[in-house]
Design an enzyme around this catalytic site. Structure first.
Site, PDB file in Angstrom:
ATOM      1  CD  GLU A   1       2.534  -3.407   9.928  1.00 38.94           C
ATOM      2  OE1 GLU A   1       3.728  -3.564  10.244  1.00 38.94           O
ATOM      3  OE2 GLU A   1       2.100  -3.648   8.789  1.00 38.94           O
TER       4      GLU A   1
ATOM      5  CD1 TRP B   1       0.635  -0.442   3.163  1.00 40.16           C
ATOM      6  CD2 TRP B   1      -0.618   1.389   3.435  1.00 40.16           C
ATOM      7  NE1 TRP B   1       0.965   0.115   4.384  1.00 40.16           N
ATOM      8  CE2 TRP B   1       0.207   1.242   4.583  1.00 40.16           C
ATOM      9  CE3 TRP B   1      -1.483   2.473   3.391  1.00 40.16           C
ATOM     10  CZ2 TRP B   1       0.190   2.144   5.654  1.00 40.16           C
ATOM     11  CZ3 TRP B   1      -1.492   3.364   4.470  1.00 40.16           C
ATOM     12  CH2 TRP B   1      -0.668   3.197   5.581  1.00 40.16           C
TER      13      TRP B   1
ATOM     14  CE  LYS C   1       6.274  -0.937  12.019  1.00 43.76           C
ATOM     15  NZ  LYS C   1       5.920  -2.114  11.222  1.00 43.76           N
TER      16      LYS C   1
END
Ligand code: BGC
Length: 765
Positions: free
Chosen positions: A485, A356, A590
């Protein structure tokens, strides 16, 4: 943070031979030309720790999935860009001693990647006893003759006498460090030695019906006069030549190794030798000097079109040029079958396929620095892969299309359940890219013909993936992983829910604009549209009234919320020190998650909302994804937080040069190479394109004197210069254009200048 190379506006150079950090040095001196590339390995043999890597665009292997516990829905293989025949090796012997910088004594070492020219230089003086020999190395992969790599070496005896032997090789006996079953992926199928020595290899068979690739590499060595002995050898996966020179002080031996690389992506195996020979013949006919000159001129042209000039801060200048250099080395839009892998030609991690990342971070830059066709090609790539996306949704028992987290052909090949099954926000980005392209270019032809097919398919996926919670009288999306994540299997990730309904809205709006024929073709029913509208109206978005922030997901606020200053610096990056469950339980983020939504849908939120959410989330963000800093820089700039914006600029533009996340030895972070550009253009210069209007709101960072960049916008080319006092915008190509500068509406016909407005926040949206 670790900085191996000196600060220089155009060069990545050092005088240190750093055997301890060899892999890092190799990543940072990688070369590529969109067709092939290699890490900055040495030409001569090196017995120390090294990661040898040569990669060919689009040449990959489906490595059978390896997991401890198989779950239904997992992909069968992980697609990898595979390490291919080494093109550069030239073993060097001095009086039968194999030169090896891991153990030999050398002085006057230097390595210099000249980004202006696209050439890597290296030199050192090797010595032993009375003998001193000065070696020079030069190499590049031509951006004019895509199939050609050139390596030039010279050895000058400074003192004493020596027998010097060069052994140029093509070595196909290579492997991937990340091979799932420690298998080799290549078979040697043909080789031959002669004036042109060649090696043909083929990827090993696979049970998944994925094409096997055949690659022919061919070398021709142009040697200086005076060699006494010349030999050639070939077997299985190796061809080599050998030239020996008996030399006295003052004498120089030179060698140019030209290598051509032909793959079955373009040329059928039976014709590869002939094509490889033609590439070499044409280069030799033109002459090595001309081949080099045209390569340098082509880089000059790329720089002329896309350079960003910064005065007053060479660290920043080097950072942005390194970004542009490495991005263009990976992809320059010449081959519509290709995409931009997270490591490009610089390493193996991440499989080297399409993520992505392309739509989220790379497309916005290519929209502005390349011809419209390049951006169009990138979004069409996804259109071509729609069948794969339908397959992926089906794998999960869902309707519609789910674009993959990682792929070469549209089929998902990532196999960690929390990503494969749960990181579905990626689908929102694929839809958003269609809007981004359409809004930026003003061209809705793609949207109305192909783009709508993609939007429909993604909308059908969302409509099936949401569920209705009777208790809350709202639609929800459970069991997801957001862009952050560092949390898995969460419920109602604000960003995912927001992008899902945004996609449904955009699809519904677009359907209204279609021709009756296209409407008919899509077979969308009124009932289906009603359901979508219902989801849009009744989606649940976690929000906290007291804090006034969108909540990353249900339960986030119950965590032990604290900012990153509470972390022990010795334990950062946390992903290299903490157990995974400790990370998951922690509040540390993150990469941009809620803020990624603000970046995309910038025009839909008020400044106050942006301010509150930025102030809440950024202090908890560890930026351990390379993709994080640029988004934060753009938003910080908009909020008048110039220092933060600058800190985030340095972090994205120099991420690899300063090894911020202590992982650059695996390869460069190619998909974040647009980050420095986004920070400058959308951040410092405040460029926006919402509502069919180009607008700017620039400031000049404190330690810069000025900066200049170019953007393409709707068939115009603009040159923007920002100093501490003023901003000037020049229309270099195209017709007069109406734009907003700060809040003033301007009709740009040639050059306009305005004083810098020292206001706190960007309000022109
Ligand atoms: C990031 C993902 C990204 C991937 C490849 C991961 O570390 O969290 O968002 O797609 O790297 O760059």
């Amino acid at each position: 943070m670790k900085r191996l190379f000196d600060i220089d506006p155009w060069k990545i150079k050092t005088k240190q031979l750093d055997n301890e950090n060899k892999r890092l040095q190799e990543s940072l001196t990688s070369l590529g030309n969109g067709y092939m590339g290699m890490r900055g390995n040495f030409e001569e043999s090196y017995s120390g720790d090294t990661h040898i890597g040569t990669y060919l665009a689009g040449v990959w292997y489906p490595d059978k999935t390896r997991v401890g516990w198989w779950k239904i829905g997992y992909p069968e293989y992980f697609g990898k860009v595979i390490n291919a025949t080494q093109l550069i090796p030239v073993d060097i012997y001095v009086d039968e001693h194999k030169v090896d910088l891991a153990v030999d004594t050398v002085k006057d070492f230097s390595i210099n990647l000249d980004m202006k020219q696209g050439i890597l230089y290296r030199q050192f003086v090797w010595y032993q006893g009375e003998t001193e020999i000065l070696f020079h190395f030069k190499r590049y992969v031509s951006i004019v003759r895509k199939e050609l790599a050139v390596i030039e070496i010279s050895a000058e005896v400074l003192t004493g006498e020596a027998e010097i032997r060069f052994e140029p090789k093509l070595d196909g006996d290579v492997e991937n460090e990340d091979s799932n079953y420690e298998e080799k992926f290549w078979l040697g199928i043909d080789q031959g030695v002669g004036e042109k020595s060649y090696l043909t290899t083929k990827t090993v068979d696979n049970p998944f019906g994925i094409e096997q690739f055949t690659v022919t590499t061919m070398m021709q060595t142009l040697k200086s006069e005076g060699y006494q002995e010349y030999k050639q050898e070939g077997h299985h996966l190796l061809v080599s030549e050998s030239f020996s020179y008996n030399m006295k002080a003052g004498e120089t031996a030179k060698l140019s190794k030209l290598v051509s690389v032909i793959t079955s992506r373009d040329i059928e195996p039976a014709k590869q030798k002939e094509t490889a020979a033609a590439v070499l013949n044409s280069a030799i006919e033109a002459g090595v000097e001309k081949v080099e000159k045209e390569h340098i001129e082509a880089w000059a042209d790329r720089w002329h079109k896309a350079d960003v000039k910064i005065e007053g801060d060479d660290e920043s200048q080097q950072g942005i040029r390194f970004n542009i250099f490495q991005l263009f080395s990976t992809y320059y839009g010449e081959d519509s079958r290709l995409n931009i892998g997270p490591k490009g030609f610089t390493g193996e991690k991440y499989g080297g396929a399409t993520y992505w990342d392309t739509e989220a971070y790379i497309l916005p830059m290519y929209l502005s620095v390349a011809d419209e066709e390049v951006a169009r090609q990138l979004i069409e790539y996804r259109y071509q892969q729609l069948p794969g996306a339908y397959h992926n949704a089906k794998q999960q028992g869902l309707k519609g299309a789910l674009y993959p987290m990682v792929t070469f052909n549209g089929i998902e090949c990532h196999n960690e359940w929390e990503i494969t099954f749960e990181e579905i926000h990626r689908n929102g980005t694929i839809a958003y890219a269609i809007y981004n392209y359409t809004n930026y270019t003003g061209n809705d032809e793609y949207l109305l013909n192909q783009g709508i097919d993609v939007l429909m398919a993604i909308s059908r996926f969302w409509a099936d993936r949401v569920h209705y919670s009777k208790r809350n009288e709202a639609y929800m999306i459970h069991g997801v992983t957001g862009p952050n994540e560092y949390e898995n299997n969460i419920n109602n990730n604000w960003y995912t829910n927001t992008m899902a309904t945004w996609t449904l809205r955009y699809t519904l709006e677009t359907l209204e604009k279609l021709s009756p024929a296209k409407q008919e073709e899509l077979k969308v029913t009124e009932d289906e549209k009603k359901v979508w509208q219902d989801i849009v109206n009744q989606m649940y978005y976690p929000y906290d009234e007291e804090l006034g922030v969108f909540v990353q997901h249900d339960g986030f606020l119950d965590k032990d919320l604290r900012d990153t200053s509470t972390l022990d610096p010795e334990e950062r990056p946390i992903n290299q020190h903490w157990s995974w469950d400790k990370i998951l339980r922690s509040p540390f983020i993150k990469q941009a998650d809620v803020l990624q939504g603000f970046y995309y849908l910038n025009h839909e939120f008020s400044l106050e909302e942006k301010e509150r959410n930025f102030a809440f989330y950024e202090p908890m963000t560890v930026h351990e994804s390379s993709l994080s800093a640029s988004i934060h820089s753009v938003l910080a700039a908009e909020l008048g937080k110039q220092e933060k914006a600058f800190e985030m600029y340095a972090r994205t533009a120099r991420l690899d040069l300063d090894n911020y996340n202590n992982d650059t030895e695996d390869g460069l972070h190619i998909t974040s190479m647009s980050g420095g550009w986004l920070a400058i253009v959308q951040g410092f210069a405040g460029m926006r394109t919402a509502f069919d209007t180009l607008s700017f709101r620039p400031f000049c960072p404190q330690n810069w004197q000025q900066y200049t960049f170019k953007v393409k916008y709707r068939e115009r080319l603009l040159d923007i210069n920002v100093t501490k006092e003023a901003v000037s915008i020049t229309l270099q190509e195209g017709e007069s254009l109406s734009l907003l500068l700060y809040d003033e509406k301007i009709q740009l016909t040639d050059t306009i200048s305005r004083p810098i407005q020292k206001q706190e926040k960007n309000t022109a949206l």
